[in-house]
Design an enzyme around this catalytic site. Structure first.
Site, short mmCIF file in Angstrom:
data_model
loop_
_atom_site.label_atom_id
_atom_site.label_comp_id
_atom_site.label_asym_id
_atom_site.label_seq_id
_atom_site.Cartn_x
_atom_site.Cartn_y
_atom_site.Cartn_z
NE ARG A 60 -2.84 0.48 3.38
CZ ARG A 60 -2.12 0.78 4.47
NH1 ARG A 60 -1.43 1.91 4.52
NH2 ARG A 60 -2.10 -0.05 5.49
CE1 TYR A 112 -16.83 10.46 -16.00
CE2 TYR A 112 -16.44 10.44 -13.65
CZ TYR A 112 -16.77 9.79 -14.82
OH TYR A 112 -17.06 8.46 -14.78
CG ASP A 184 -10.35 15.00 -15.40
OD1 ASP A 184 -9.67 14.45 -16.28
OD2 ASP A 184 -11.34 14.46 -14.88
CE LYS A 209 -13.25 6.82 -18.65
NZ LYS A 209 -13.61 8.11 -18.08
C1 LIG Z 1 -13.99 8.50 -16.75
C2 LIG Z 1 -13.59 9.84 -16.26
C3 LIG Z 1 -13.30 10.05 -14.90
C4 LIG Z 1 -13.46 8.97 -13.85
O1 LIG Z 1 -12.53 7.95 -14.01
P1 LIG Z 1 -12.81 6.44 -13.53
O2 LIG Z 1 -11.56 5.73 -13.95
O3 LIG Z 1 -14.03 5.97 -14.24
O4 LIG Z 1 -12.98 6.47 -12.06
C5 LIG Z 1 -12.89 11.31 -14.53
N1 LIG Z 1 -12.78 12.32 -15.43
C6 LIG Z 1 -13.05 12.14 -16.73
C7 LIG Z 1 -12.91 13.30 -17.67
C8 LIG Z 1 -13.47 10.91 -17.19
O5 LIG Z 1 -13.76 10.74 -18.49
#
Ligand SMILES: *Cc1c(COP(=O)(O)O)cnc(C)c1O
Length: 393
Positions: A60, A112, A184, A209
């Site tokens: 961890r 998001y 983000d 993604k």
């Molecule tokens: C999918 C997504 C998230 C969240 O990510 P997870 O891996 O699904 O927890 C956050 N920000 C954006 C822009 C996303 O497309």
């Protein structure tokens, strides 16, 4: 030489992003020379000498496989420290734990959905309030400032209408008020956009993604601009315990090596798709930062190298959108984006289903809006597939 000249010389001597993507420093196993790093499937580590604690003692707190991934993303974003989490939301929520009770956050309004949910149902109970603003307008950002404002949270391009925030303008104003800045960077990835170079403090990713790229791993990454923030994030990561497992860390490293190759193909396709859609009379609106009429295009070009692989378009009605979803043969119909296969999503009934209808419509997320994440299939086939599906109307 001045400090600036030295930094410039160093930057010029630095290999290109594509080379750093493959040769990031810890890509080879130091013990055996193996071309792929080992998966250290261990939760704990033997103390050979109790007087000298080992570098890793419990997974961890640190694991050699995960650490390679963490160094990898830090290198790509140009930050001091990287951290790998069990999902994008785990990374994002960990970053918000930098704040304390009584603090206030300014957040982009079309953030998001998961981030919106975290801020409005979890963080609010910790007595941390958020004001959501349209960040394309700096005056609205400024108007949201309160005496207890401590952080600003940016997402650009935003989802799903791909609105653009001027990173440098917002960040330089935020710095005047000693605000922590977080961004983000999921849609652009460090290949196109490196927010730390524009003064942002913490960059966040859903590695699920484009970074992973194969719809097979859930993961999140965070990069801190400097050691001090890195130490704070490290404490939170270890304290919350939402770390990424070693198998998934390895899969992410594997996926990230082809990021540029995948991005280039998908982006070329997205550019073709967006102009084809824009030329059709049965498509009411197309959102893509690379289109000449996108209102944020000039600002986007100032801070990003490309336009990405996501195109949103409005068919004018929910019936038409649903018919298209039932007729397409190439994309999978799903949430998520940024994978080798094309993904077609329907925000009104998927990612933004929980949003009140009036709020949704106000933000352009109509019943006819679809979001296409272009994969690696032939763009001619993708367009032919859409053309057939639309022609049946
Ligand atoms: C999918 C997504 C998230 C969240 O990510 P997870 O891996 O699904 O927890 C956050 N920000 C954006 C822009 C996303 O497309």
């Amino acid at each position: 030489m001045t400090k600036e000249q030295i930094a410039e010389k160093e930057a010029a001597a630095r290999p290109d992003f594509s080379t750093r993507l493959i040769h990031f420093g810890s890509e080879i196993c130091k013990q055996t020379g193996a071309a792929s790093i080992p998966i250290y499937q261990a939760s704990t580590f033997h103390h050979f000498d109790i007087e000298q604690p080992p570098e890793f003692d419990y997974s961890r707190s640190g694991n050699p496989t995960r650490q390679v991934l963490e160094e990898y993303i830090a290198t790509l974003e140009g930050g001091a420290r990287g951290f790998a989490f069990s999902s994008g939301m785990a990374a994002i929520s960990a970053a918000f734990f930098m704040l304390s009770a009584g603090d206030h956050v300014i957040c982009t309004e079309d953030v998001y959905g998961g981030t919106y949910r975290f801020l409005t149902t979890v963080l609010n109970r910790m007595n941390i309030d958020t004001t959501f603003v349209d960040m394309t307008d700096l005056d609205r950002v400024k108007a949201a400032l309160r005496p207890n404002t401590k952080a600003i949270y940016i997402e650009t391009p935003s989802n799903p209408t791909l609105k653009i925030t001027d990173i440098e303008a917002v960040v330089s104003w935020a710095k005047e008020h000693q605000l922590l800045t977080m961004l983000d960077n999921t849609f652009m990835t460090p290949y196109h956009q490196r927010p730390l170079e524009h003064g942002v403090d913490i960059v966040l990713h859903s590695a699920t993604k484009f970074l992973g790229g194969h719809s097979d791993v859930l993961g999140g990454l965070a990069v801190a601009a400097n050691e001090k923030l890195g130490e704070q994030l490290k404490q939170i990561q270890n304290g919350l315990g939402c770390v990424l497992g070693v198998q998934d860390s390895w899969l992410l490293i594997r996926g990230m090596k082809t990021l540029q190759a995948r991005m280039e193909v998908s982006e070329r396709g997205a550019a073709r798709l967006s102009s084809w859609l824009a030329g059709r009379l049965d498509v009411a609106k197309v959102y893509y930062p690379g289109l000449a009429d996108h209102p944020g295009r000039a600002i986007h070009e100032k801070q990003s190298k490309g336009y990405g692989a996501v195109v949103s378009f409005d068919l004018g009605s929910g019936e038409k959108a649903k018919r298209l979803l039932s007729r397409v043969r190439i994309p999978i119909v799903a949430v998520s984006l940024g994978a080798v296969e094309s993904i077609l999503s329907y925000p009104a009934m998927m990612s933004h289903a929980a949003m009140p209808r009036e709020v949704r419509l106000e933000r352009g997320i109509t019943d006819g809006l679809l979001r296409y994440s272009v994969g690696l299939e032939s763009i001619d086939d993708i367009i032919a597939d859409l053309e057939r599906a639309l022609a049946e109307d």
